[in-house]
Design a protein around this motif. Structure first.
Motif, PDB file in Angstrom:
ATOM      1  N   GLY A  57      -0.507   5.777  -2.658  1.00 26.71           N
ATOM      2  CA  GLY A  57      -1.114   4.826  -3.583  1.00 26.71           C
ATOM      3  C   GLY A  57      -2.153   3.936  -2.927  1.00 26.71           C
ATOM      4  O   GLY A  57      -2.390   2.801  -3.369  1.00 26.71           O
ATOM      5  N   TRP A  58      -2.773   4.453  -1.901  1.00 25.49           N
ATOM      6  CA  TRP A  58      -3.742   3.653  -1.160  1.00 25.49           C
ATOM      7  C   TRP A  58      -4.961   3.360  -2.031  1.00 25.49           C
ATOM      8  O   TRP A  58      -5.550   4.237  -2.624  1.00 25.49           O
ATOM      9  CB  TRP A  58      -4.199   4.395   0.102  1.00 25.49           C
ATOM     10  N   GLY A  59      -5.323   2.108  -2.078  1.00 28.26           N
ATOM     11  CA  GLY A  59      -6.544   1.717  -2.756  1.00 28.26           C
ATOM     12  C   GLY A  59      -7.529   1.162  -1.754  1.00 28.26           C
ATOM     13  O   GLY A  59      -7.363   1.315  -0.545  1.00 28.26           O
TER      14      GLY A  59
ATOM     15  N   ASP B  47       3.471   3.722  10.541  1.00 29.38           N
ATOM     16  CA  ASP B  47       2.048   4.028  10.545  1.00 29.38           C
ATOM     17  C   ASP B  47       1.505   4.400   9.171  1.00 29.38           C
ATOM     18  O   ASP B  47       0.333   4.720   9.035  1.00 29.38           O
ATOM     19  CB  ASP B  47       1.739   5.150  11.544  1.00 29.38           C
ATOM     20  N   GLY B  48       2.355   4.385   8.154  1.00 29.13           N
ATOM     21  CA  GLY B  48       1.894   4.624   6.797  1.00 29.13           C
ATOM     22  C   GLY B  48       2.045   6.032   6.301  1.00 29.13           C
ATOM     23  O   GLY B  48       1.724   6.313   5.149  1.00 29.13           O
ATOM     24  N   GLN B  49       2.555   6.939   7.114  1.00 29.77           N
ATOM     25  CA  GLN B  49       2.665   8.328   6.689  1.00 29.77           C
ATOM     26  C   GLN B  49       3.632   8.502   5.525  1.00 29.77           C
ATOM     27  O   GLN B  49       3.524   9.468   4.768  1.00 29.77           O
ATOM     28  CB  GLN B  49       3.109   9.202   7.871  1.00 29.77           C
TER      29      GLN B  49
ATOM     30  N   CYS C 134      -2.639  -2.184   1.170  1.00 26.28           N
ATOM     31  CA  CYS C 134      -1.241  -2.137   0.763  1.00 26.28           C
ATOM     32  C   CYS C 134      -0.963  -0.767   0.158  1.00 26.28           C
ATOM     33  O   CYS C 134      -1.870  -0.109  -0.362  1.00 26.28           O
ATOM     34  CB  CYS C 134      -0.882  -3.259  -0.198  1.00 26.28           C
ATOM     35  N   ALA C 135       0.266  -0.345   0.248  1.00 23.54           N
ATOM     36  CA  ALA C 135       0.665   0.968  -0.243  1.00 23.54           C
ATOM     37  C   ALA C 135       2.146   0.938  -0.586  1.00 23.54           C
ATOM     38  O   ALA C 135       2.861   0.001  -0.211  1.00 23.54           O
ATOM     39  CB  ALA C 135       0.361   2.041   0.800  1.00 23.54           C
ATOM     40  N   VAL C 136       2.618   1.968  -1.283  1.00 23.67           N
ATOM     41  CA  VAL C 136       4.004   2.024  -1.725  1.00 23.67           C
ATOM     42  C   VAL C 136       4.707   3.221  -1.124  1.00 23.67           C
ATOM     43  O   VAL C 136       4.126   4.299  -0.972  1.00 23.67           O
ATOM     44  CB  VAL C 136       4.091   2.080  -3.272  1.00 23.67           C
TER      45      VAL C 136
ATOM     46  N   GLN D 180      -2.836   3.440  -7.981  1.00 24.43           N
ATOM     47  CA  GLN D 180      -3.269   2.815  -6.749  1.00 24.43           C
ATOM     48  C   GLN D 180      -2.921   1.339  -6.732  1.00 24.43           C
ATOM     49  O   GLN D 180      -2.779   0.704  -7.769  1.00 24.43           O
ATOM     50  CB  GLN D 180      -4.781   2.979  -6.568  1.00 24.43           C
ATOM     51  N   LEU D 181      -2.794   0.841  -5.521  1.00 26.11           N
ATOM     52  CA  LEU D 181      -2.541  -0.574  -5.349  1.00 26.11           C
ATOM     53  C   LEU D 181      -3.841  -1.235  -4.928  1.00 26.11           C
ATOM     54  O   LEU D 181      -4.644  -0.647  -4.211  1.00 26.11           O
ATOM     55  CB  LEU D 181      -1.469  -0.788  -4.280  1.00 26.11           C
ATOM     56  N   GLN D 182      -4.042  -2.449  -5.338  1.00 28.59           N
ATOM     57  CA  GLN D 182      -5.293  -3.136  -5.056  1.00 28.59           C
ATOM     58  C   GLN D 182      -5.031  -4.349  -4.183  1.00 28.59           C
ATOM     59  O   GLN D 182      -4.314  -5.267  -4.590  1.00 28.59           O
ATOM     60  CB  GLN D 182      -5.975  -3.569  -6.349  1.00 28.59           C
ATOM     61  N   ALA D 183      -5.634  -4.359  -3.008  1.00 27.79           N
ATOM     62  CA  ALA D 183      -5.514  -5.485  -2.087  1.00 27.79           C
ATOM     63  C   ALA D 183      -6.701  -6.419  -2.270  1.00 27.79           C
ATOM     64  O   ALA D 183      -7.818  -5.979  -2.533  1.00 27.79           O
ATOM     65  CB  ALA D 183      -5.462  -4.981  -0.647  1.00 27.79           C
TER      66      ALA D 183
END
Length: 126
Positions: A115-117, A109-111, A94-96, A1-4
């Motif tokens: 890695g959503w945190g 739109d993020g689809q 943030c995501a990858v 996961q990514l951390q914002a």
């Protein structure tokens, strides 16, 4: 996961810098995207950066105000938000995704991202 991180409460016209910390990736071509979801709104892609050439792309709603950058040594990407408006209020994530997921119009739109945190709250008062 990514951390914002880095969100907060600011007044209209002020600035904030968000950070996104990520683990090292073993694949070469990827993109990091910033997204936001305002109260009662759908998730919206804000900006993205491609690992290959470091190019960045933003949604029309933030062009000229938001800038994305990366620090490879720190495995961190940043979103500098200037001239904030009340409509920028929301939870920022943030995501990858693959490099193809970052296009001229931003991250979409993020689809295509994962890695959503946990996000970070940004509140802009008028």
């Amino acid at each position: 996961q990514l951390q914002a991180s880095g969100g907060g409460l600011v007044q209209a016209g002020e600035s904030l810098r968000l950070s996104c910390t990520l683990s090292e990736f073993t694949f070469d071509d990827y993109a990091i995207g910033w997204f936001r979801q305002g109260p009662g709104k759908e998730r919206e892609g804000v900006s993205c950066i491609k690992s290959g050439d470091g190019s960045t792309h933003s949604a029309d709603s933030v062009k000229g105000r938001f800038t994305m950058s990366g620090d490879n040594a720190k495995n961190t990407v940043y979103l500098l938000m200037n001239s904030l408006k009340p409509e920028d209020t929301g939870v920022y994530f943030c995501a990858v995704g693959g490099g193809y997921s970052c296009t001229a119009g931003g991250p979409g739109d993020g689809q295509l991202y994962g890695g959503w945190g946990q996000g970070t709250q940004v509140t802009v008062s008028s």
